[in-house]
Write an enzyme that holds these catalytic residues in place. Structure first.
Site, PDB file in Angstrom:
ATOM      1  NE  ARG A  28     -32.299  -7.057-107.519  1.00  0.00           N
ATOM      2  CZ  ARG A  28     -32.016  -7.957-108.445  1.00  0.00           C
ATOM      3  NH1 ARG A  28     -30.980  -8.759-108.293  1.00  0.00           N
ATOM      4  NH2 ARG A  28     -32.769  -8.085-109.521  1.00  0.00           N
ATOM      5  NE  ARG A  32     -32.953 -11.913-102.588  1.00  0.00           N
ATOM      6  CZ  ARG A  32     -32.857 -12.509-103.777  1.00  0.00           C
ATOM      7  NH1 ARG A  32     -33.327 -13.734-103.924  1.00  0.00           N
ATOM      8  NH2 ARG A  32     -32.297 -11.903-104.792  1.00  0.00           N
ATOM      9  NE  ARG A  41     -37.243 -13.724 -96.978  1.00  0.00           N
ATOM     10  CZ  ARG A  41     -36.116 -14.139 -97.539  1.00  0.00           C
ATOM     11  NH1 ARG A  41     -35.794 -13.740 -98.744  1.00  0.00           N
ATOM     12  NH2 ARG A  41     -35.285 -14.927 -96.889  1.00  0.00           N
ATOM     13  CG  ASP A  78     -40.895  -6.060-109.032  1.00  0.00           C
ATOM     14  OD1 ASP A  78     -41.293  -6.097-110.228  1.00  0.00           O
ATOM     15  OD2 ASP A  78     -39.989  -6.788-108.608  1.00  0.00           O
ATOM     16  CE1 TYR A 155     -40.129 -10.665-115.249  1.00  0.00           C
ATOM     17  CE2 TYR A 155     -39.477  -8.366-115.468  1.00  0.00           C
ATOM     18  CZ  TYR A 155     -39.248  -9.636-114.980  1.00  0.00           C
ATOM     19  OH  TYR A 155     -38.133  -9.891-114.226  1.00  0.00           O
TER      20      TYR A 155
END
Length: 353
Positions: A28, A32, A41, A78, A155
């Protein structure tokens, strides 16, 4: 292919060469905690846009490369990205993760799944990976990544992330025949996808079995491990020289089983001491990790001490320095910079002891 001095550092270590310092990247690392990402974003609020519009995904993937020059630059994507190519409609909700609009619960839905054709379904992946290879050259290793069958099945069946995994465990324990069919189809699709990433420029591929740590060891042996093996065996048949990394979140109880997956490198989380992980995995298995991401909230001296501790325990062969999980969103950028600077100044001869 002969190994030359221009082979990137991480790729050399991943292949088992002795290097003067452990290569370093961060899971990651694009995301963010970086102001540059948060600014982007605002312009592209949809995660799918950020990861599937090539120019945007390339820019996001390269943000940490430009800021910190890690030894690995990973495709910004992803694990659920290939699912629409199988006929599984999904979206990725900001802050919540993947949403599967019609969760897979019936034989008919599993029969309707189609084989993955990445060139048709995911052409942006090739564009992104080729651009990353071209941009970083021999200075860094380009990493691809895929989800593992169990986690993608979780998922697809649950419809979203879960705390209890009760729906997929209900299927696993009361209707396993359907689940095994789904896992087999997913494994074959993921193998195709991993090969496509390698053909497009990925030099190492990491498989994330994020939710396999939610399984008891005996269920891991039934529903996770055989399908990890199915993916890795297929990839190794066509791309035997591409190093493969396996990550399982909460993997302390299944570390030895991870070593049986066919992965070249096992990513270790911080719940296991790296010296214990090395002892449990044996001398032939390479490792990645395993700093607690929370360490990056500590002082510089504390961060440095923890890096040295991990590197000493991992030894001077077959170790990629990383966090045990993704970098946390509130992490100060200057501490991320310090992590990379410290790692790159290491000399393995000087940290034994």
């Amino acid at each position: 292919m002969g190994v030359s001095s221009t082979t990137p550092h991480l790729l050399r270590a991943a292949r088992g060469e002795v290097v003067d310092r452990p290569p370093v990247w961060m899971m990651r690392q694009a995301g963010r905690y970086m102001k540059a990402y948060r600014d982007l974003r605002e312009k592209y609020p949809s995660f799918r846009d950020r990861s599937e519009i090539p120019d945007v995904a390339i820019e996001v993937s390269l943000q940490p490369w430009r800021a910190f020059e890690p030894d690995g630059v990973i495709l910004f994507s992803d694990i659920v990205t290939p699912l629409p190519g199988l006929g599984i409609d999904m979206d990725i909700a900001e802050g919540k993760g993947p949403i599967i609009h019609s969760p897979l619960r019936t034989q008919e839905q599993i029969d309707a799944l189609r084989p993955l054709e990445p060139e048709a379904a995911l052409p942006f992946i090739k564009t992104i990976l080729q651009a990353l290879r071209s941009e970083v050259g021999d200075k860094s290793t380009v990493l691809g990544f895929v989800g593992a069958p169990w986690t993608l099945a979780a998922y697809a069946v649950e419809g979203k992330g879960s705390k209890t995994y009760s729906i997929i465990k209900n299927m696993a324990f009361s209707d396993p025949i359907i689940l095994h069919q789904l896992l087999a189809k997913l494994a074959d699709a993921i193998a195709i996808y991993a090969r496509y990433q390698i053909d497009s420029g990925a030099q190492v591929v990491q498989m994330f079995d994020s939710w396999a740590g939610q399984l008891s060891p005996q269920d891991y042996d039934t529903f996770a491990l055989p399908y990890q093996q199915r993916v890795f065996q297929q990839v190794k048949q066509t791309h035997p020289d591409t190093p493969l990394i396996l990550l399982v979140s909460g993997s302390a109880g299944v570390l030895e089983r991870m070593a049986q997956s066919g992965a070249d490198i096992v990513s270790v989380d911080w719940a296991v001491d790296m010296a214990d992980a090395r002892a449990r995995l044996g001398k032939q298995v390479k490792v990645q990790g395993n700093l607690d991401p929370g360490v990056l909230f500590g002082s510089k001296q504390f961060i440095r001490d923890r890096i040295l501790d991990t590197v000493r325990k991992a030894g001077n062969w077959g170790h990629i320095l990383n966090l045990g999980h993704g970098v946390l969103p509130e992490t100060p950028e200057e501490n991320v910079a310090f992590f990379f600077e410290t790692a790159k100044e290491l000399n393995l001869a000087g940290v034994k002891g």
